[in-house]
Design an enzyme around this catalytic site. Structure first.
Site, PDB file in Angstrom:
ATOM      1  N   MET A 292       0.962  -1.036  -0.096  1.00  0.00           N
ATOM      2  CA  MET A 292      -0.004   0.182   0.079  1.00  0.00           C
ATOM      3  C   MET A 292       1.139   1.194  -0.126  1.00  0.00           C
ATOM      4  SD  MET A 292      -2.940  -1.284   2.735  1.00  0.00           S
ATOM      5  CE  MET A 292      -1.621  -1.324   4.204  1.00  0.00           C
ATOM      6  N   ASP A 293       1.365   1.489  -1.288  1.00  0.00           N
ATOM      7  CA  ASP A 293       2.450   2.766  -1.172  1.00  0.00           C
ATOM      8  C   ASP A 293       1.670   4.025  -1.660  1.00  0.00           C
ATOM      9  OD1 ASP A 293       4.661   3.982  -1.235  1.00  0.00           O
ATOM     10  OD2 ASP A 293       5.227   3.608  -3.404  1.00  0.00           O
ATOM     11  N   GLY A 294       2.081   5.177  -1.278  1.00  0.00           N
ATOM     12  CA  GLY A 294       1.513   6.333  -1.937  1.00  0.00           C
ATOM     13  C   GLY A 294       0.660   7.209  -1.246  1.00  0.00           C
TER      14      GLY A 294
END
Length: 521
Positions: A292-294
């Site tokens: 879960m990047d960003g």
């Protein structure tokens, strides 16, 4: 189809379908009379920010500007000729100077952005007019408002009247003064003033009186807004805060809004499940892992200043992703929530993240106790000893409450990295060998895998990483050696239904190849 461009095309196709559906509904709505002029009292931005723990002064107002865009789009499609937006009242200048400045700066930012759109030709069907005591605005804001009026002056279509530094009492006083000046200039006495003389000098004389006034925020009052002009208007209050205002709130009774909204949501659920049924004709991943990047980039992109603002938005995506995976029939989901390397961030941010995680876990515990979480089993994996005591206890409590649940198994990975996991697994397997009387030198791969944090679930079939960066970031590199890796440019809070569907379609296209490779291995 395995490229980001194809994801974009599929998303466009879906959005196009939804636009057609919405316009069909509007065509049905237009069988009856449509208001010639709708006025909106946009109340509830600050309460929205408080409700969602958004700390920045302009956070609620920024969310409110998104609603403005949607509402104007809907009114254009319904073919409402005039819309009035009560943006900033005369009395609002009494608020704290910092907040007033913040709102004025935000308004300037949005006006300048709209000017750019108008100049580039993307605003041909919108005419914007500002009314109120514009002399109360700072010079730069006043000049920007004037510029936007000039560049949209010749536009045909929806006329949007933005009320700034406005109140009816000030408007009436202004109109009386102006009409008296006109009378004296014509050689008449101010004593022969007529109602029509005053109305001609009102700020709002450029548009007809509103047929419908919609106020958000649940408060049944006009707040000194167009009280002269709305004496014959239908007044409608909705409990929704302005940033929450949706398509169905444009109906004219609360009961209809609630029932029709439920009907529409039910219809969309059926449509989504139909898509999932079609998707399930092919093989479905047994286990999907999400990196879960960003979240922080999302906060920066949308000018959200709170340390936890992007992460809060990310938690919303977690809810939707788990719901979609349940409906598709994915048995296992792994969420990379917080890596060991993340502890190297600023202490304030780490604390903020831990507090937010605790808040969400405790909320989920309440849902589990109330019986609303029967189809979800939650497991936390990683070096949980690195968490503070309260968070560790809460995680343990949630695992205990959902232990017997059937359905989707959600593994939340915290304080984790593959390198630490492997070291821990080797230590644990050595201890076991010694206890059994064997030498640690006869360690097998299976011995190590049995001691992995993630031994409770099968290896992932599909790893999805948001944020557009093609790397695993020390996440399940051992377990994902045979997994399909899929990267999407969408930041985690932006991840939607179609990003997930497209990743699964990619998995289905590659399924035979992946099966052959596994047999060879």
């Amino acid at each position: 189809m395995n490229t980001r461009e194809e994801v974009g095309e599929f998303s466009k196709l879906y959005n196009g379908f939804m636009t057609v559906m919405r316009r069909f509904i509007f065509k049905v709505l237009c069988v009856g009379p449509i208001p010639n002029h709708i006025s909106f009292i946009m109340d509830g931005n600050r309460r929205f920010a408080k409700k969602h723990n958004l700390q920045d002064l302009d956070a609620g107002h920024r969310a409110g500007f998104v609603s403005v865009t949607h509402v104007l789009q809907y009114c254009q499609e319904i073919e409402v000729p005039y819309v009035t937006l009560y943006a900033f009242g005369h009395d609002n200048f009494r608020r704290e100077p910092e907040e007033v400045k913040c709102v004025m700066d935000l308004m300037l930012e949005k006006i300048e952005l709209t000017i750019d759109q108008a100049i580039s030709g993307n605003l041909n069907k919108l005419k914007v007019i500002f009314i109120g005591d514009l002399n109360m605005l700072n010079e730069r804001l006043k000049a920007a408002a004037q510029r936007l009026m000039e560049v949209t002056e010749e536009n045909k279509g929806l006329m949007v009247v933005v009320c700034v530094a406005y109140s009816t009492s000030h408007e009436i006083v202004h109109a009386i003064r102006e009409s008296c000046v006109r009378k004296c200039g014509d050689g008449d006495s101010p004593q022969v003033l007529e109602v029509s003389d005053i109305e001609e000098c009102m700020y709002t004389s450029i548009v007809p009186d509103p047929a419908l006034v919609i106020r958000t925020g649940g408060r049944d009052r006009l707040s000194n807004f167009m009280t002269w002009q709305t004496s014959r208007s239908l007044l409608h209050t909705t409990a929704a805060l302005w940033p929450e205002l949706g398509l169905w709130h444009l109906m004219n009774t609360r009961e209809q809004v609630g029932e029709f909204s439920k009907l529409f949501n039910a219809f969309m659920t059926v449509m989504r499940r139909f898509i999932f049924k079609v998707l399930c004709v092919g093989p479905i991943p047994n286990h999907i892992s999400f990196i879960m990047d960003g979240n922080r980039r999302f906060a920066k992109k949308h000018n959200l200043q709170g340390l936890d603002a992007g992460h809060r938005a990310g938690f919303v995506s977690v809810t939707y992703v788990l719901q979609y995976c349940q409906e598709i029939g994915v048995p296992y989901v792994t969420l990379y929530a917080f890596g060991i390397d993340n502890f190297k961030r600023e202490p304030e941010e780490v604390k903020c993240m831990m507090d937010l995680m605790l808040e969400k876990i405790e909320l989920t515990i309440d849902q589990a106790i109330s019986g609303n979480l029967k189809d979800l089993k939650v497991i936390f994996a990683g070096d949980l000893n690195l968490l503070n005591e309260r968070l560790k206890v809460a995680a343990q409590r949630l695992m205990e409450l959902t232990e017997e649940n059937r359905g989707l198994v959600a593994v939340v990975i915290v304080a984790y990295s593959t390198s630490h996991e492997i070291v821990q697994a080797i230590r644990e397997s050595c201890v076991r060998k010694c206890v059994d009387g064997d030498s640690p030198l006869v360690l097998e791969m299976s011995d190590v895998e049995e001691c992995m944090y993630t031994s409770i679930v099968p290896d992932p079939d599909l790893v999805i990483r948001s944020g557009g960066i093609d790397r695993l970031s020390n996440f399940m590199t051992w377990q994902s050696s045979r997994s399909l890796l899929h990267t999407t440019a969408a930041l985690w809070p932006e991840l939607g239904l179609w990003h997930l569907v497209w990743a699964i379609l990619k998995f289905q296209r590659m399924h035979d190849y992946l099966q052959k490779k596994q047999k060879l291995d």
